[in-house]
Design a protein around this motif. Structure first.
Motif, PDB file in Angstrom:
ATOM      1  N   GLY A 131      -4.254   9.032 -21.240  1.00  0.00           N
ATOM      2  CA  GLY A 131      -4.998   8.248 -20.343  1.00  0.00           C
ATOM      3  C   GLY A 131      -5.973   9.224 -19.663  1.00  0.00           C
ATOM      4  N   THR A 132      -6.561   8.573 -18.739  1.00  0.00           N
ATOM      5  CA  THR A 132      -7.763   9.286 -17.876  1.00  0.00           C
ATOM      6  C   THR A 132      -7.162  10.485 -17.201  1.00  0.00           C
ATOM      7  OG1 THR A 132      -8.572   6.998 -17.433  1.00  0.00           O
ATOM      8  CG2 THR A 132      -9.614   8.677 -16.064  1.00  0.00           C
ATOM      9  N   ASP A 142     -13.827   4.866 -18.177  1.00  0.00           N
ATOM     10  CA  ASP A 142     -13.186   3.608 -17.795  1.00  0.00           C
ATOM     11  C   ASP A 142     -13.930   2.592 -17.229  1.00  0.00           C
ATOM     12  OD1 ASP A 142     -11.012   5.150 -18.424  1.00  0.00           O
ATOM     13  OD2 ASP A 142     -10.034   5.482 -16.473  1.00  0.00           O
ATOM     14  N   SER A 178      -2.277   4.176 -19.361  1.00  0.00           N
ATOM     15  CA  SER A 178      -3.216   4.196 -18.619  1.00  0.00           C
ATOM     16  C   SER A 178      -4.575   4.047 -19.656  1.00  0.00           C
ATOM     17  CB  SER A 178      -3.749   5.379 -17.641  1.00  0.00           C
ATOM     18  OG  SER A 178      -4.922   5.007 -16.810  1.00  0.00           O
ATOM     19  N   LYS A 179      -5.494   4.515 -19.780  1.00  0.00           N
ATOM     20  CA  LYS A 179      -6.436   4.466 -20.679  1.00  0.00           C
ATOM     21  C   LYS A 179      -5.907   4.660 -22.177  1.00  0.00           C
ATOM     22  CE  LYS A 179      -9.962   7.502 -21.528  1.00  0.00           C
ATOM     23  NZ  LYS A 179     -11.279   8.133 -21.355  1.00  0.00           N
ATOM     24  N   ASN A 182      -4.837   1.628 -23.627  1.00  0.00           N
ATOM     25  CA  ASN A 182      -5.955   0.743 -24.188  1.00  0.00           C
ATOM     26  C   ASN A 182      -6.120   1.320 -25.697  1.00  0.00           C
ATOM     27  OD1 ASN A 182      -8.983   0.688 -24.630  1.00  0.00           O
ATOM     28  ND2 ASN A 182      -8.577  -1.191 -23.094  1.00  0.00           N
ATOM     29  N   GLY A 207      -2.058   0.273 -19.083  1.00  0.00           N
ATOM     30  CA  GLY A 207      -3.324   0.387 -19.439  1.00  0.00           C
ATOM     31  C   GLY A 207      -4.124  -0.729 -19.358  1.00  0.00           C
TER      32      GLY A 207
END
Length: 368
Positions: A131-132, A142, A178-179, A182, A207
């Motif tokens: 993720g981020t 993001d 998180s990201k 996605n 996400g």
């Protein structure tokens, strides 16, 4: 209540042959991806060069001190290093190996991307997207998702999944936090037919959604039954932007944004402890952000994000840790830099924030 570390303590003696790969395992690997394994796990996806968890842990802690990481690092993902130590001595993951740790930051393209591939054995592979991280450019990417149909990290994720799939045979799982969640959805939906047929499950852990789900193409509906989305009770990240399908809401021991921390998610056996729905505050926040974005044209969103990033960039901070370590100095720099912005940009920022506050008030009033 039990968390990921307790899960490894209590069920770590069960191999994947004893108990199949599950949602908790997917979150563990997603959280593990935040550990800086550059130079330890090979960049190229290859079964020949894969490294065991035990060897990965040994090499990582030759140059890293766990107490220092836990005591001095600001980022909430610092606990991922503790998870690595637990995994190394865990029978469940003793036969698994890591490969393809690919980590890239591109300031010019405003992109932050990291992925790794986990060999689970018996022709099962899990592709994991980070993720981020703590970099400001990662957070900028993001925010760019609010006005761009596709961001660079999504393109990299698609390419990475295709490469990983070509290096291994058998069943594929795709996961991320998180990201990273996605990216897991984007890559799993947009990959080739050959790869898509091999995907058994896509695990999206809190996400965000997408600027426009139509940008995912015609295979999105087809893959929805394989997409498992988990969000905490007070979800913030996981309820942003557009996404179809239902959420599984996980009970958390933390409050508000801290629930984004995977170690706060409660576990019972091979599953998460769940509740019926997200909190009222989470619903209000989601409604506020969605309505706010609807009031802004694509160009307005882009200008707002760029202006905010410009102010933060002028503080010379590169990471979130830089911003929080000496917040009083950063706050002064932000105020000073805001004063240096041109009149039109200031007016645009003020107008956009005013709209956001209005949507918040309206959401609370309508809810009452």
């Amino acid at each position: 209540m039990a968390n990921l570390l307790d899960y490894l303590e209590w069920r770590g003696d069960l191999t994947f042959a004893d108990s199949a790969f599950n949602e908790v395992d997917a979150l563990i690997l997603s959280w593990l991806s935040y550990v800086a394994l550059d130079g330890i796990v090979p960049e190229h996806c290859s079964p020949k060069d894969a490294v065991s968890f035990a060897e990965t842990e040994r090499l990582f802690f030759l140059t890293h001190n766990l107490d220092k990481i836990l005591n001095e690092t600001q980022s909430f993902t610092k606990s991922s290093a503790l998870l690595l130590k637990k995994l190394a001595g865990c029978r469940r993951f003793s036969e698994t190996k890591l490969t393809g740790f690919f980590n890239r930051i591109d300031y010019e393209k405003e992109s932050q991307f990291c992925a790794m591939t986990v060999m689970l054995g018996d022709k099962e592979t899990c592709v994991v997207f980070r993720g981020t991280d703590a970099t400001l450019v990662g957070w900028k990417e993001d925010f760019n998702m609010s006005f761009l149909p596709v961001v660079p990290a999504q393109e990299l994720a698609l390419r990475y999944l295709e490469d990983a799939a070509s290096a291994f045979s058998g069943k594929l799982m795709v996961a991320g936090h998180s990201k990273g969640g996605n990216l897991a959805i984007y890559a799993g939906v947009c990959c080739s037919d050959k790869v898509r047929r091999r995907i058994a499950a896509i695990y999206n852990n809190d996400g965000p959604g997408f600027y426009n789900v139509e940008s995912l193409g015609s295979h999105y509906e087809e893959m929805l039954p394989k997409i498992q989305t988990y969000v905490p009770e007070s979800a913030i990240v996981g309820v942003l932007l557009e996404r179809d399908g239902d959420n599984v809401v996980v009970k958390s021991t933390a409050k508000y944004f801290e629930q984004h921390d995977a170690l706060s998610w409660e576990v019972l056996g091979p599953h998460f402890v769940t509740v019926e729905s997200v909190s009222e505050k989470s619903k209000l926040l989601s409604l506020t952000i969605r309505n706010w974005l609807k009031t802004l044209q694509k160009e307005d969103r882009e200008q707002f994000v760029d202006a905010l990033y410009q102010v933060l960039e002028l503080t010379k901070a590169k990471t979130v840790d830089d911003l929080t370590a000496e917040w009083h100095k950063v706050a002064s720099a932000v105020i000073r830099n805001f004063g240096d912005l041109d009149k039109q940009t200031k007016q645009m920022l003020a107008k956009t924030v005013k709209l956001l506050l209005k949507e918040g008030r309206d959401a609370i009033k309508n809810n009452r």
